[in-house]
Write a protein that holds these residues in place. Structure first.
Motif, short mmCIF file in Angstrom:
data_model
loop_
_atom_site.label_atom_id
_atom_site.label_comp_id
_atom_site.label_asym_id
_atom_site.label_seq_id
_atom_site.Cartn_x
_atom_site.Cartn_y
_atom_site.Cartn_z
N UNK A 118 0.87 -1.32 -0.15
CA UNK A 118 -0.11 -0.10 -0.07
C UNK A 118 0.86 1.22 -0.01
N UNK A 119 2.11 0.98 0.23
CA UNK A 119 2.95 2.21 0.39
C UNK A 119 3.10 3.03 -1.03
N UNK A 120 3.61 4.26 -0.79
CA UNK A 120 3.61 5.20 -2.04
C UNK A 120 4.97 4.94 -2.60
N UNK A 121 5.15 4.77 -3.86
CA UNK A 121 6.24 4.76 -4.46
C UNK A 121 7.28 5.98 -4.72
N UNK A 122 8.33 6.35 -3.74
CA UNK A 122 8.85 7.53 -3.82
C UNK A 122 10.03 7.56 -4.86
N UNK A 123 9.99 6.53 -5.62
CA UNK A 123 10.96 6.76 -6.96
C UNK A 123 10.41 7.78 -7.85
N UNK A 124 9.02 7.78 -8.15
CA UNK A 124 8.45 8.85 -8.89
C UNK A 124 8.63 10.17 -8.58
N UNK A 125 8.34 11.23 -9.45
CA UNK A 125 8.67 12.72 -8.81
C UNK A 125 7.65 13.27 -8.72
#
Lengths: 10, 212
Positions: free
Chosen positions: A3-10
């Motif tokens: 469920x966690x957000x993908x912090x690779x994306x800007x």
């Protein structure tokens, strides 16, 4: 964590 | 990283640089909504706090730093250096109508109830509507400089390319982030009217002006 957000994306 | 994500990022970067150069070269921020730029600075600040907690790649870190630095530089130019040219009388959108509901929603609908995650969610929601003061300003004055429309085009194109990136990632990586996708769809829809005017007017060499 599927469920966690993908912090690779800007 | 796929081609849509990369071109999306570059489109976003192009938009930010176009705006900075426009203000710097003309020594004027006429027609630019300082409120939208303040909101974008808030978006980047709350989203990129993970710079302090996790390292993903040199690309990731550099782009985040560039976006944050450019957005603060833009706000500085509008509210400090070229304040005399800032068209505050037409920049009258009530930002609290965006920030307060978006803040509430990020507490209610998020991936994880932790400070960083809530702030990330807040930034995703806020970004989707942060352009509204700028669009409101254009609708009030009824026109926009051509360079401003190029800025808006690249800024809108960036999230549209991210949408294709998310479709790609869903099929090839099984990745799906509902919060980002819904906010991204809302964000892109807000630009549709503008895209239409951009293609039918600006690309044909005409100035963007709205009927009275």
């Amino acid at each position: 964590d599927p469920g966690a957000a993908d912090h690779d994306e800007l | 990283m796929n081609i849509f994500r990369l071109t999306g990022d570059l489109s976003h970067l192009a938009a930010i640089i176009i705006l900075l150069l426009k203000i710097w070269k003309t020594r004027s921020c006429a027609g630019i909504s300082g409120k939208s730029q303040l909101l974008f600075a808030l978006v980047f600040t709350t989203r990129y706090l993970d710079l302090f907690t996790s390292f993903i790649s040199l690309y990731n870190t550099s782009m985040k730093l560039i976006y944050v630095a450019c957005s603060y530089a833009t706000v500085y130019l509008i509210y400090m250096k070229f304040k005399a040219t800032y068209d505050g009388n037409h920049d009258t959108f009530r930002v609290e109508f965006l920030v307060v509901p978006v803040g509430g929603l990020s507490f209610l609908v998020n991936h994880d109830f932790s400070p960083l995650e809530i702030l990330w969610t807040f930034s995703i929601y806020l970004e989707s509507v942060a352009i509204l003061p700028q669009l409101f300003m254009i609708s009030k004055t009824g026109e926009a400089e051509t360079i401003t429309t190029h800025y808006l085009f690249f800024l809108g194109l960036y999230r549209a390319l991210y949408l294709i990136n998310w479709i790609w990632r869903y099929y090839f990586e099984g990745f799906f982030d509902l919060i980002a996708v819904v906010a991204g769809v809302v964000q892109t829809i807000l630009y549709c009217d503008f895209f239409y005017l951009y293609v039918t007017k600006v690309l044909k060499g005409k100035k963007l002006s709205l009927p009275a």
